[in-house]
Design a protein around this motif. Sequence first.
Motif, mmCIF file in Angstrom:
data_model
loop_
_atom_site.group_PDB
_atom_site.id
_atom_site.type_symbol
_atom_site.label_atom_id
_atom_site.label_comp_id
_atom_site.label_asym_id
_atom_site.label_seq_id
_atom_site.Cartn_x
_atom_site.Cartn_y
_atom_site.Cartn_z
ATOM 1 N N GLY A 232 -16.083 -5.813 -5.737
ATOM 2 C CA GLY A 232 -14.690 -6.243 -5.834
ATOM 3 C C GLY A 232 -13.714 -5.092 -5.711
ATOM 4 N N MET A 233 -13.985 -4.005 -6.422
ATOM 5 C CA MET A 233 -13.100 -2.848 -6.349
ATOM 6 C C MET A 233 -13.112 -2.235 -4.953
ATOM 7 S SD MET A 233 -13.790 -0.732 -9.810
ATOM 8 C CE MET A 233 -13.189 -1.234 -11.402
ATOM 9 N N SER A 234 -14.280 -2.152 -4.353
ATOM 10 C CA SER A 234 -14.396 -1.550 -3.022
ATOM 11 C C SER A 234 -13.682 -2.386 -1.968
ATOM 12 C CB SER A 234 -15.874 -1.379 -2.644
ATOM 13 O OG SER A 234 -16.495 -0.470 -3.530
ATOM 14 N N MET A 235 -13.806 -3.707 -2.077
ATOM 15 C CA MET A 235 -13.105 -4.576 -1.126
ATOM 16 C C MET A 235 -11.598 -4.413 -1.254
ATOM 17 S SD MET A 235 -15.405 -8.044 -1.256
ATOM 18 C CE MET A 235 -14.170 -8.981 -0.375
ATOM 19 N N ALA A 236 -11.141 -4.165 -2.452
ATOM 20 C CA ALA A 236 -9.707 -4.031 -2.684
ATOM 21 C C ALA A 236 -9.175 -2.655 -2.280
ATOM 22 C CB ALA A 236 -9.388 -4.307 -4.149
ATOM 23 N N VAL A 237 -9.989 -1.611 -2.363
ATOM 24 C CA VAL A 237 -9.484 -0.257 -2.142
ATOM 25 C C VAL A 237 -9.663 0.233 -0.703
ATOM 26 C CG1 VAL A 237 -11.534 1.125 -2.743
ATOM 27 C CG2 VAL A 237 -9.279 1.952 -3.373
ATOM 28 N N TRP A 238 -10.540 -0.383 0.077
ATOM 29 C CA TRP A 238 -10.814 0.167 1.402
ATOM 30 C C TRP A 238 -9.602 0.126 2.325
ATOM 31 C CZ3 TRP A 238 -10.558 -1.417 6.396
ATOM 32 C CH2 TRP A 238 -10.347 -2.779 6.633
ATOM 33 N N TRP A 239 -8.854 -0.967 2.356
ATOM 34 C CA TRP A 239 -7.741 -1.076 3.305
ATOM 35 C C TRP A 239 -6.615 -0.096 2.986
ATOM 36 C CZ3 TRP A 239 -6.774 -1.904 8.014
ATOM 37 C CH2 TRP A 239 -5.496 -2.240 8.470
ATOM 38 N N PRO A 240 -6.185 0.017 1.737
ATOM 39 C CA PRO A 240 -5.163 1.039 1.469
ATOM 40 C C PRO A 240 -5.632 2.452 1.838
ATOM 41 C CG PRO A 240 -5.278 -0.486 -0.357
ATOM 42 C CD PRO A 240 -6.428 -0.814 0.552
ATOM 43 N N ALA A 241 -6.898 2.776 1.573
ATOM 44 C CA ALA A 241 -7.406 4.103 1.928
ATOM 45 C C ALA A 241 -7.443 4.282 3.444
ATOM 46 C CB ALA A 241 -8.799 4.307 1.322
ATOM 47 N N PHE A 242 -7.863 3.251 4.172
ATOM 48 C CA PHE A 242 -7.903 3.315 5.633
ATOM 49 C C PHE A 242 -6.507 3.494 6.212
ATOM 50 C CE2 PHE A 242 -7.786 1.466 9.867
ATOM 51 C CZ PHE A 242 -8.894 2.036 10.479
ATOM 52 N N THR A 243 -5.534 2.726 5.709
ATOM 53 C CA THR A 243 -4.178 2.835 6.252
ATOM 54 C C THR A 243 -3.574 4.203 5.963
ATOM 55 O OG1 THR A 243 -3.128 1.819 4.316
ATOM 56 C CG2 THR A 243 -3.711 0.360 6.127
ATOM 57 N N ALA B 164 -15.030 5.394 -5.504
ATOM 58 C CA ALA B 164 -14.404 6.601 -4.953
ATOM 59 C C ALA B 164 -15.002 6.942 -3.592
ATOM 60 C CB ALA B 164 -14.576 7.772 -5.919
ATOM 61 N N ALA B 165 -16.294 6.796 -3.442
ATOM 62 C CA ALA B 165 -16.941 7.087 -2.159
ATOM 63 C C ALA B 165 -16.445 6.129 -1.077
ATOM 64 C CB ALA B 165 -18.462 6.993 -2.292
ATOM 65 N N ILE B 166 -16.327 4.843 -1.401
ATOM 66 C CA ILE B 166 -15.811 3.868 -0.432
ATOM 67 C C ILE B 166 -14.384 4.240 -0.033
ATOM 68 C CG2 ILE B 166 -15.074 1.452 -0.139
ATOM 69 C CD1 ILE B 166 -18.095 1.799 0.087
ATOM 70 N N ALA B 167 -13.567 4.636 -1.008
ATOM 71 C CA ALA B 167 -12.182 5.014 -0.717
ATOM 72 C C ALA B 167 -12.132 6.241 0.196
ATOM 73 C CB ALA B 167 -11.414 5.273 -2.005
ATOM 74 N N VAL B 168 -12.945 7.248 -0.090
ATOM 75 C CA VAL B 168 -12.947 8.475 0.721
ATOM 76 C C VAL B 168 -13.438 8.182 2.131
ATOM 77 C CG1 VAL B 168 -14.048 10.742 0.990
ATOM 78 C CG2 VAL B 168 -13.112 10.065 -1.224
ATOM 79 N N VAL B 169 -14.526 7.432 2.252
ATOM 80 C CA VAL B 169 -15.051 7.110 3.586
ATOM 81 C C VAL B 169 -14.046 6.252 4.355
ATOM 82 C CG1 VAL B 169 -16.876 5.885 4.847
ATOM 83 C CG2 VAL B 169 -17.471 7.418 2.958
ATOM 84 N N SER B 170 -13.400 5.308 3.683
ATOM 85 C CA SER B 170 -12.388 4.477 4.345
ATOM 86 C C SER B 170 -11.234 5.329 4.845
ATOM 87 C CB SER B 170 -11.879 3.398 3.386
ATOM 88 O OG SER B 170 -12.921 2.521 3.043
ATOM 89 N N TYR B 171 -10.810 6.285 4.036
ATOM 90 C CA TYR B 171 -9.752 7.210 4.461
ATOM 91 C C TYR B 171 -10.199 7.983 5.706
ATOM 92 C CZ TYR B 171 -6.713 11.275 4.568
ATOM 93 O OH TYR B 171 -5.849 12.259 4.979
ATOM 94 N N PHE C 7 0.997 4.215 2.816
ATOM 95 C CA PHE C 7 0.555 2.940 2.274
ATOM 96 C C PHE C 7 1.569 1.897 2.701
ATOM 97 C CE2 PHE C 7 -1.179 5.913 -0.919
ATOM 98 C CZ PHE C 7 -2.517 5.587 -0.788
ATOM 99 N N PHE C 8 1.101 0.745 3.095
ATOM 100 C CA PHE C 8 2.009 -0.323 3.486
ATOM 101 C C PHE C 8 2.568 -0.990 2.241
ATOM 102 C CE2 PHE C 8 -0.733 -0.774 7.505
ATOM 103 C CZ PHE C 8 -0.028 0.224 8.136
ATOM 104 N N VAL D 90 -0.171 4.013 -7.418
ATOM 105 C CA VAL D 90 -0.308 2.581 -7.704
ATOM 106 C C VAL D 90 -1.254 1.952 -6.691
ATOM 107 C CG1 VAL D 90 0.943 0.379 -7.568
ATOM 108 C CG2 VAL D 90 1.868 2.246 -8.929
ATOM 109 N N ALA D 91 -1.112 2.324 -5.414
ATOM 110 C CA ALA D 91 -1.944 1.727 -4.368
ATOM 111 C C ALA D 91 -3.406 2.117 -4.514
ATOM 112 C CB ALA D 91 -1.423 2.121 -2.993
ATOM 113 N N VAL D 92 -3.684 3.392 -4.758
ATOM 114 C CA VAL D 92 -5.073 3.848 -4.797
ATOM 115 C C VAL D 92 -5.722 3.615 -6.158
ATOM 116 C CG1 VAL D 92 -6.540 5.895 -4.679
ATOM 117 C CG2 VAL D 92 -4.812 5.522 -2.956
#
Length: 181
Positions: free
Chosen positions: A23-34, A145-152, A41-42, A108-110
Motif C-alpha cells: 500500500g505504501m509503495s503504491m502510494a509513493v511511487w508516482w510522486p517519486a517518479f514525477t 524507501a527503496a521503491i521511492a528511490v528506484v521510482s525517482y 511534485f504535482f 508532505v508528498a514524500v
Amino acid sequence: MSLGPDQPIASPPPRVAGVVVVGMSMAVWWPAFTLGAWGVFFFDQILTVWAAATAALIVVIFRHHEDRNRLGRAAALLLPSLWLVLAIAVDPGDDSLNLVIDVLGGSVAVLGIPATIWVLARIIWPEFGHDLPLRRRLVVAASVAAIAVVSYLLGVNHDAFLTCDAFTLSGNSEPPGCRPA
C-alpha cells in the motif's frame, strides 16, 4: 478477537506487514517518479495526501478508543493542512517563505503518504506497529524507501524506456528530455 488479561498479543503475521508495504509503495511511487521526471511534485499528489491525512485526522479525533499517541498522530496528520494554509496565505512574491512552503509541500508528498498509511494501519489494527518487531518495521521502512528511490531514478531516466508519446497518451505532459517515438 478479544484477549484476556493473561494472554499476550501475538505479533502480526508477516503478510500484514507485506500489505502495508504494498500500500505504501503504491502510494509513493508516482510522486517519486514525477519528482525525477519533471523535477516537481504535482499539486494533485500533495492535495491527495492532504485529503487522506484530513480524513485520518477526523478518525483520530472522533475515535472512542484509548490512544496514548492521539495528540502526536493528530499533529502529524495536521502537517498537510498547515502546508495548505501557508500556501494560500503567503504572498506569492515572498521568495523566502515560498521556499519553505515548497520544501514543506515536498515533504508532505514524500513522507506524508507513507505516514498517513501507517497511521491508518495503526488505527485499524492498533497492535500492528506496537507489536511489530523492530526488524520487521525496519524492513517495511526500507522497502518503501527503496521503491521511492528506484521510482525517482526511473523518473530521472525515463527516456531510457518511455517515449514522449507514452506521456502524452497517458494524459501527462511531456517531461524535459523525453525521447521522441
